[in-house]
Each structure stands twice: as structure tokens, then as C-alpha cells.
Design a protein around this motif. Structure first.
Motif, PDB file in Angstrom:
ATOM      1  N   PHE A 127      -2.451  -3.935  -3.710  1.00 16.31           N
ATOM      2  CA  PHE A 127      -1.190  -3.755  -2.758  1.00 16.31           C
ATOM      3  C   PHE A 127      -0.605  -2.110  -3.338  1.00 16.31           C
ATOM      4  CE2 PHE A 127       3.679  -3.940  -2.430  1.00 16.31           C
ATOM      5  CZ  PHE A 127       3.678  -4.165  -1.061  1.00 16.31           C
ATOM      6  N   ARG A 128      -0.364  -1.503  -2.520  1.00 14.91           N
ATOM      7  CA  ARG A 128       0.272  -0.092  -2.971  1.00 14.91           C
ATOM      8  C   ARG A 128       1.641  -0.113  -2.396  1.00 14.91           C
ATOM      9  NH1 ARG A 128      -0.255   5.307  -0.873  1.00 14.91           N
ATOM     10  NH2 ARG A 128       2.085   5.152  -0.985  1.00 14.91           N
ATOM     11  N   GLY A 129       2.524   0.632  -3.122  1.00 14.00           N
ATOM     12  CA  GLY A 129       3.854   0.970  -2.659  1.00 14.00           C
ATOM     13  C   GLY A 129       4.331   1.808  -3.705  1.00 14.00           C
ATOM     14  N   TYR A 132       8.303   5.828  -7.171  1.00 12.81           N
ATOM     15  CA  TYR A 132       8.454   7.300  -7.398  1.00 12.81           C
ATOM     16  C   TYR A 132       7.944   8.026  -6.541  1.00 12.81           C
ATOM     17  CZ  TYR A 132       9.679   4.808 -11.698  1.00 12.81           C
ATOM     18  OH  TYR A 132      10.363   3.906 -12.615  1.00 12.81           O
ATOM     19  N   LYS A 133       8.579   8.842  -5.593  1.00  8.28           N
ATOM     20  CA  LYS A 133       7.902   9.338  -4.368  1.00  8.28           C
ATOM     21  C   LYS A 133       8.157  10.847  -4.441  1.00  8.28           C
ATOM     22  CE  LYS A 133       6.502   7.797  -1.695  1.00  8.28           C
ATOM     23  NZ  LYS A 133       4.857   7.487  -1.659  1.00  8.28           N
ATOM     24  N   PRO A 134       6.940  11.679  -4.655  1.00 13.87           N
ATOM     25  CA  PRO A 134       7.046  13.131  -4.782  1.00 13.87           C
ATOM     26  C   PRO A 134       7.227  13.593  -3.194  1.00 13.87           C
ATOM     27  CG  PRO A 134       4.668  12.234  -4.502  1.00 13.87           C
ATOM     28  CD  PRO A 134       5.485  11.242  -4.503  1.00 13.87           C
ATOM     29  N   SER A 273      -4.857   7.624   6.034  1.00 16.31           N
ATOM     30  CA  SER A 273      -3.332   7.706   6.331  1.00 16.31           C
ATOM     31  C   SER A 273      -2.899   9.211   6.148  1.00 16.31           C
ATOM     32  CB  SER A 273      -2.507   6.527   5.648  1.00 16.31           C
ATOM     33  OG  SER A 273      -2.984   5.234   5.900  1.00 16.31           O
ATOM     34  N   HIS A 274      -2.891   9.343   4.873  1.00 14.51           N
ATOM     35  CA  HIS A 274      -2.469  10.787   4.580  1.00 14.51           C
ATOM     36  C   HIS A 274      -3.244  11.700   5.278  1.00 14.51           C
ATOM     37  CE1 HIS A 274      -0.108   8.367   1.858  1.00 14.51           C
ATOM     38  NE2 HIS A 274       0.880   9.243   1.853  1.00 14.51           N
ATOM     39  N   GLY A 275      -4.650  11.445   5.158  1.00 15.79           N
ATOM     40  CA  GLY A 275      -5.833  12.068   5.643  1.00 15.79           C
ATOM     41  C   GLY A 275      -5.540  12.681   7.066  1.00 15.79           C
ATOM     42  N   VAL A 299      -4.669   2.434   2.506  1.00 16.96           N
ATOM     43  CA  VAL A 299      -4.202   2.532   3.702  1.00 16.96           C
ATOM     44  C   VAL A 299      -2.779   2.368   3.746  1.00 16.96           C
ATOM     45  CG1 VAL A 299      -4.857   0.316   4.795  1.00 16.96           C
ATOM     46  CG2 VAL A 299      -4.767   2.172   6.303  1.00 16.96           C
ATOM     47  N   GLU A 300      -2.027   3.168   4.518  1.00 20.95           N
ATOM     48  CA  GLU A 300      -0.521   2.631   4.567  1.00 20.95           C
ATOM     49  C   GLU A 300      -0.277   1.460   5.605  1.00 20.95           C
ATOM     50  OE1 GLU A 300       1.559   6.176   2.172  1.00 20.95           O
ATOM     51  OE2 GLU A 300       1.541   6.360   4.371  1.00 20.95           O
ATOM     52  N   VAL A 301       0.442   0.503   5.232  1.00 26.25           N
ATOM     53  CA  VAL A 301       0.724  -0.651   6.339  1.00 26.25           C
ATOM     54  C   VAL A 301       2.373  -0.831   6.315  1.00 26.25           C
ATOM     55  CG1 VAL A 301       0.250  -2.892   7.040  1.00 26.25           C
ATOM     56  CG2 VAL A 301      -1.318  -1.673   6.086  1.00 26.25           C
TER      57      VAL A 301
HETATM   58  C1  PEP Z   1       1.114   8.546  -1.054  1.00 29.07           C
HETATM   59  O1  PEP Z   1       0.140   7.713  -1.484  1.00 29.07           O
HETATM   60  O2  PEP Z   1       2.063   7.965  -0.712  1.00 29.07           O
HETATM   61  C2  PEP Z   1       1.302   9.885  -1.455  1.00 29.07           C
HETATM   62  C3  PEP Z   1       2.293  10.587  -1.676  1.00 29.07           C
HETATM   63  O3  PEP Z   1      -0.148  10.452  -1.479  1.00 29.07           O
HETATM   64  P1  PEP Z   1      -0.481  11.882  -1.839  1.00 29.07           P
HETATM   65  O4  PEP Z   1      -0.296  12.206  -3.056  1.00 29.07           O
HETATM   66  O5  PEP Z   1      -1.983  11.819  -1.306  1.00 29.07           O
HETATM   67  O6  PEP Z   1       0.330  12.788  -0.663  1.00 29.07           O
END
Ligand code: PEP
Ligand code: MN
Length: 350
Positions: A127-129, A132-134, A273-275, A299-301
Motif C-alpha cells: 500500500f502506498r500513500g 510528506y508530499k514534495p 500514474s506519474h509516467g 499505481v495510484e488508486v
Molecule cells: C508520488 O509517488 O506520489 C510522487 C510524488 O512521485 P514522483 O517523485 O515520481 O513525482
């Protein structure tokens, strides 16, 4: 330099060679393989006196490794690296595909559990989530931080899913290493060398996403940074690079999969997803990634992508995730792989 031990070398002989290398002021990296153990030597500016090493008991030969990346190279370890998760049957690398699924960001306990339930039912092991968001904008949602890490720990407890989440700096790295099962280093940090070295001192697998304009060599050197510090559990992840195209967010470079696999023993995942940045492109590119030989998919869901606080347009619905799993299950055997369904956790490791 690389010391190749004889197939019948004993653990004591391997240990003695490592100690000898360290006494010379270098760092020894024993890398056990199926047939024999190889010991990588780093920290040497020039040639190491190989005569000395060749004379040690249990040593088969001493080889010069000319590539800039050594520990990540197939020259040092021929067989694929398989990363295992104690007490579970989950792996990353090897025959079985690894599936990492979940929202871009953890937004609330309800949101995270709603999605986790669906991806667990669909057969993911991870599970991903984001906690901390860049984010490109400082005004965009930055993540729930520690609260998100706690929510994901609960998800692991409930569904058995192992947790993958990103560390954006040294401070968050320590927390992520404590709470998660895989430390994600994001694309924007792929060349944050001090962060990579710090991740190399952790004892959790590290997944490195390819930088927005990183070459194959730069990508492998990022892995080398982590490994040079003694952490050999590194996973690479192709997530698209910047090009002139504007029909997708990024250009998913699937041709890097065989290129990485030729040069390195490390697993390589693909993030469609980011791809692509586009929900409708995610399934086709996931299929293509597996066909190209990727070791798994990230994959983002999202159950309500129109309400997502980040990356909604590229998040697939849970029913699309289920569909993707069915398709990948069929494609996998064509390329000699298998798609395991779900994760099995021994009671003690829950
Ligand atoms: C992510 O996986 O949500 C993400 C920010 O990925 P990336 O670093 O590939 O942009
Ligand atoms: Mn995202």
C-alpha cells in the motif's frame, strides 16, 4: 575492485577477507549470490594491491570493476536481487511481480482505509500513500505527516499490506524508516546525495524514483549512493521523464527497463500514474510495462479521484485496479513471470 570467493568458501573465510579489506582502510560489501559470495571494495582512490587479497584463503579471484557504479552492477552480482519482507510471502524482484497501489496522498483515515480495502481485495501486496508530499507549489497540500504514517501502520495491521511512503528530507527519513516497510525517495530527490547516503544507513529497503531528467547512469549512481553506505536493498522505479510532448504529464520511458536489467541486478518497477498523468493511459502502460519485463507496478488508486487533494487526474478507480490485475495476471506468464494475488502474513509478523 571485487573479490570473488570460491563456491565452497566458509563464512569465516569471507569474514576474514572483509576484515582484511577494512584494515586496508577500505569498505567491504559482502554480496552473497546463489553460487558464491562476491565482496565489493569501495573507498579506494586507485588500485588495491590484488596480490595480497588473492593469497587469502577462500578467494577465487580479484577483479577490477571499471564501471562507475559497482555494487549496483551485474559485474558484482550476476543474479537478480530479490527483496523479501520478513514474515510475509511478498517480494520485490525475482519471478513474482510486485504491485504497489494506493492514493497519491493520505488525506484522512476514512479515505486511506476505503482505498486500502479495495487494493487489498484486488490483490496488491503493498500500500502506498504520501505522508510528506514534495509539491511544486508551497500552497498545495503538503501531507498529513506523522498522522498519515500512523494511519498506514493501522492499514498494515488490518490488511497485511506492507507500506511504501516517501521521505522528503533527513528528518522525515528517520520517521519513514521507523513506520514504513519501504522508504520512497522521490524523483525530485534522486540526486539529493546526502539524503541518499542517509537512506543507505537505514535498514529498510529504499525505492528510488527516476529523476525528471535523469540518464540511466545517473539513475544507477543514485542506487550506488544508497548501497555504498551498506544498504543493498534498493529498488528502482521508472516514473516518466520530461520531454516536449504535451499529451501526457511525463513520457514513460519503458525502454529503461531492459537497459537497467542488462546492467544491474536491482529490481525495476514502473509507475504508469506519474509516467502519464492521465487516468486513461494508466492501464495500457501498465500492461506494456509488464510486457517489457518490469518487476512490478506502482499505481495510484483513489475511490473519489475528483476529490483527491493531489494527483486525482492520474488516479485510477478501484474497479480499474481490479481490471488491471486481471490483465497483468494474463500477460505475466507470457514473459515468464507470475502475478501473486495478495499478501500472506504469518501471525507473528502482523
Ligand atoms: C508520488 O509517488 O506520489 C510522487 C510524488 O512521485 P514522483 O517523485 O515520481 O513525482
Ligand atoms: Mn502522486
Amino acid at each position: 575492485m571485487l573479490v570473488v570467493m570460491k563456491a565452497q568458501a566458509t563464512p569465516e573465510e569471507i569474514q576474514a577477507v572483509c576484515e582484511h579489506i577494512e584494515q586496508l582502510g577500505f569498505r567491504a560489501h559482502p554480496l552473497p549470490g546463489a553460487q558464491r559470495t562476491a565482496i565489493g571494495i569501495t573507498g579506494n582512490k586507485g588500485e588495491v594491491d590484488r596480490g595480497n587479497l588473492e593469497a587469502l584463503s577462500g578467494v577465487a579471484e580479484v577483479i577490477r570493476v571499471s564501471k562507475a557504479y559497482k555494487l549496483a552492477s551485474r559485474d558484482v552480482k550476476e543474479e537478480d536481487t530479490v527483496i523479501r519482507f520478513a514474515g510475509t510471502d511478498a517480494t520485490i524482484g525475482g519471478r513474482d511481480l510486485a504491485i504497489i497501489a494506493g492514493p497519491c496522498s493520505i488525506e484522512s483515515r476514512e479515505q486511506a482505509f476505503a482505498i486500502a480495502e479495495q487494493v487489498a481485495a484486488g490483490g496488491a501486496q503493498f500500500f502506498r500513500g504520501g505522508a510528506y508530499k514534495p509539491r511544486t507549489s508551497p500552497y498545495a497540500f503538503q501531507g498529513l505527516g506523522l498522522e498519515a504514517l500512523r494511519i498506514m501502520a493501522e492499514i498494515r495491521e488490518r490488511y497485511g499490506l506492507r507500506i511504501v511512503t516517501e521521505a522528503i528530507d533527513s528528518q522525515t527519513l528517520e520517521l519513514v524508516a521507523e513506520w514504513a516497510d519501504v522508504i520512497q525517495i522521490g524523483a525530485r530527490n534522486m540526486q539529493n546525495f546526502s539524503l541518499l547516503k542517509h537512506a543507505g544507513r537505514m535498514r529498510k529497503p529504499v525505492m528510488i524514483k527516476r529523476g525528471l531528467s535523469a540518464t540511466l547512469d545517473e539513475f544507477l549512481m543514485a542506487a550506488e549512493y544508497v548501497m555504498s553506505e551498506g544498504n543493498y536493498e534498493v529498488i528502482l522505479c521508472e516514473r516518466g521523464v520530461r520531454t516536449f510532448t504535451d499529451h501526457t504529464r511525463n513520457t514513460l520511458d519503458l525502454s529503461i527497463v531492459p537497459a537497467v536489467q542488462r546492467l544491474s541486478h536491482l529490481p525495476i518497477l514502473v509507475d504508469p500514474s506519474h509516467g502519464t498523468g492521465k487516468r486513461d493511459s494508466v492501464l495500457p502502460m501498465a500492461r506494456a510495462a509488464v510486457a517489457a519485463g518490469a518487476d512490478g507496478i506502482l499505481v495510484e488508486v483513489h475511490h473519489q479521484p475528483e476529490k483527491a487533494l493531489s494527483d486525482g487526474p492520474q488516479s485510477i478507480y478501484p474497479d480499474q485496479f481490479a481490471c488491471m490485475m486481471g490483465e497483468l495476471e494474463q500477460i505475466a506468464p507470457v514473459v515468464g513471470r507470475r502475478l501473486p494475488r495478495g499478501i500472506h502474513v504469518q501471525a507473528a509478523a502482523k
